[in-house]
Design a protein around this motif. Sequence first.
Motif, PDB file in Angstrom:
ATOM      1  N   LYS A 267       0.840  -1.215   0.000  1.00 21.94           N
ATOM      2  CA  LYS A 267       0.000   0.000   0.000  1.00 21.94           C
ATOM      3  C   LYS A 267       0.866   1.252   0.000  1.00 21.94           C
ATOM      4  CE  LYS A 267      -4.193  -1.563   2.353  1.00 21.94           C
ATOM      5  NZ  LYS A 267      -4.828  -1.568   3.671  1.00 21.94           N
ATOM      6  N   LYS A 268       1.875   1.264   0.855  1.00 20.93           N
ATOM      7  CA  LYS A 268       2.766   2.440   0.924  1.00 20.93           C
ATOM      8  C   LYS A 268       3.489   2.649  -0.396  1.00 20.93           C
ATOM      9  CE  LYS A 268       3.872   2.423   5.850  1.00 20.93           C
ATOM     10  NZ  LYS A 268       4.873   1.986   6.820  1.00 20.93           N
ATOM     11  N   ALA A 269       4.010   1.537  -0.961  1.00 26.12           N
ATOM     12  CA  ALA A 269       4.773   1.636  -2.216  1.00 26.12           C
ATOM     13  C   ALA A 269       3.891   2.153  -3.341  1.00 26.12           C
ATOM     14  CB  ALA A 269       5.345   0.267  -2.579  1.00 26.12           C
ATOM     15  N   GLN A 270       2.613   1.815  -3.263  1.00 30.19           N
ATOM     16  CA  GLN A 270       1.698   2.232  -4.332  1.00 30.19           C
ATOM     17  C   GLN A 270       1.070   3.587  -4.042  1.00 30.19           C
ATOM     18  OE1 GLN A 270      -0.811  -1.225  -4.913  1.00 30.19           O
ATOM     19  NE2 GLN A 270       0.767  -2.280  -6.104  1.00 30.19           N
ATOM     20  N   GLY A 271       1.551   4.206  -2.968  1.00 29.46           N
ATOM     21  CA  GLY A 271       1.156   5.581  -2.675  1.00 29.46           C
ATOM     22  C   GLY A 271      -0.230   5.738  -2.082  1.00 29.46           C
TER      23      GLY A 271
ATOM     24  N   LYS B  43      12.278  -1.800  -3.365  1.00 26.65           N
ATOM     25  CA  LYS B  43      11.520  -0.583  -3.626  1.00 26.65           C
ATOM     26  C   LYS B  43      10.526  -0.785  -4.778  1.00 26.65           C
ATOM     27  CE  LYS B  43      12.311   4.317  -4.502  1.00 26.65           C
ATOM     28  NZ  LYS B  43      13.271   5.283  -5.027  1.00 26.65           N
ATOM     29  N   LYS B  47       5.642  -1.923  -5.656  1.00 29.43           N
ATOM     30  CA  LYS B  47       4.912  -0.978  -6.518  1.00 29.43           C
ATOM     31  C   LYS B  47       4.059  -1.713  -7.549  1.00 29.43           C
ATOM     32  CE  LYS B  47       8.319   2.807  -6.540  1.00 29.43           C
ATOM     33  NZ  LYS B  47       9.287   3.477  -7.422  1.00 29.43           N
TER      34      LYS B  47
END
Lengths: 272, 377
Positions: A267-271, B43, B47
């Motif tokens: 969730k964080k990585a996908q903003g 990282k 995503k």
Amino acid sequence: MAYDYEKSIRPGKLPHIWCPGCGHGIVMKGLIRAMDTCGLDRKNTAIVSGIGCASRLPGYLDACTLHTAHGRAAAFATGVKMAKPEMTVICCGGDGDGTAIGGNHFIHACRRNIDMTYVLMNNFIYGMTGGQFSPCTPTGAKASTTPYGNPDPIFDISKLAIGSGATFVARTTAAHPREIDRLIVQGIQHKGMAVIEVLDDCPTTYGRRNKFRSVVDMMKHLKANAVPIKAAAKMTAEQLEGKFLTGVLFQDTEKPEYCEMYAEVIKKAQGA
Amino acid sequence: MAKKVALLQGNEACAMGAVYAGAKFFGGYPITPSTEVAEVLSKELPKVGGKFIQMEDEIGAMASVIGASLTGAKSITATSGPGVSLKQELIGYACIAEVPCVIINVMRGGPSTGMPTGPGQSDVMQAMWGTHGDHAAIALVPNSCQEIFSETVRAFNLAEKYRMPVQVLFDEIVGHMRERIVFPEPGELEVIDREAPTEGPDTYKPYDATKGQVPPLASFGSGYKFHVTGLNKADDGFPTTKASLVDAEERRQIAKVMDNVADIESNEEYLTEDAEVIIWAYGSTSRSARYAVNELRSQGIKAGLFRPITLWPFPAKRTAQLAVQCKAIVVSEMNLGQMIYEVERVAKGNCVVAGEFRVDGEPINPGQIMKKVKEVI
């Protein structure tokens, strides 16, 4: 009516490889009943093991089964669970596989609190290779590589699991078949790393070297020395000498589960 | 629209190549000089909904990669020589159980801890023979940042197509140098996905050779229940000791690679057509070798370069042809002579085969290669 085990067992795969009197079959039946009680869809259940007698268990069960390399069950299972968290993941194997060669993977799976159920059959010996001592062979006991008695101290697997961060830890024995499935059910239903240590018997490579005249003697020994954790609370240290506690030894429902933690990372990585 | 460009380290290019190929799982353990691969993937993977896990050790990392791949996720790990040594048993597991996965080896000096920050090319035989038992291997050896990107994509393609572990080896020099990268557009590079079984779960056999040399692999959790083991097995995946079945499976698993060398092989040749002496080099050494070829040509020496990009299976056919055509082959590598054994084997005495080696942690420079070439002609 007799319980129908057949539907969970792969056709044509029995008889199993275990010796007469070995407790692994009792554990397997317990696991089958537990999976049934939990209503697991075997298509979405991975059963992962390492190497050794106990690790041959998954081959008999009708599910997604993964018989890995010696000691690596927890690490393979971690990959399966991480990549497909919607699957139910069950590990099984023995004491040498899980706590000696696989000890590092075992404690780190506990630390992460990844949602899997590890059924560890502790029969105090390396059975498949002919009875060498394991980290769980009692000090002083005879094994094929301790002809003068075992000089090594033992691992207490359940304490190891608790200390490493597993959030459901239970112990029973092959002489308590009904408790086996009850505890595995609780383990499967628990969200997080569940370790169920089943003290087991190996008449062929442990019993005969250690003055157990029969399988019945070994089962009697397991029964006589198992003390339910509630009963133990009323006993003195002296009375508990040489006994082992059974039942749910530890449960923590607060610690976050690993895949859920990683879902937050995504969730964080996908903003979000 | 202008293409996206970046100045990337080889290790970073590798990670971005993995993402391009559709990697969804990385399991690794920190080790110099490969850690940037892990750092970038930690990282980038989440995503795209992928998973990154830093395992407790190198063996666990390899195990997690195989486990994840069995659920259908394209899976990768990255390490260096000592880590590959630890992973060897499970690389063999991925071979026999036929589980696609990619292993990146950023090579440093060795043996043992050796020179963690220095370059080496001493894991090239290990890539073929490191795990016990007979098996086939695929290993790729890119020599630039752009090529690391594209070869990482190709490694996934080969892993998924041939259902096996594929190693990508590059020395620390290529891993840590920075070059301009042009990111391929989606669809520009071929991306191969795993073939799914055509038959239903009731009749599916994970090692059914009647389905071809590479039987389709179902994914755990997709409706198929099957057994995976590191034991020798029959077509249904269950252990067997029946001699004829064991023999047939072992041979099929090697044949699926060796019968398809033309598809797997990739080489680059530079001025080999009329060359009297051919420098046989890969990785960063091949860059020095190309410089040496130009210098030698300017001095009137007909030199050429043969550069394997697929190191395993060994480019036997082309190397043998070159041995007939030229007077000498100079094998130059950052070890004390490993691939030279293969070159000598296939040259069959048709030309002089000489080696120019280095293991002191310094790169092989063009002058060193030129000196050797002049010695042998």
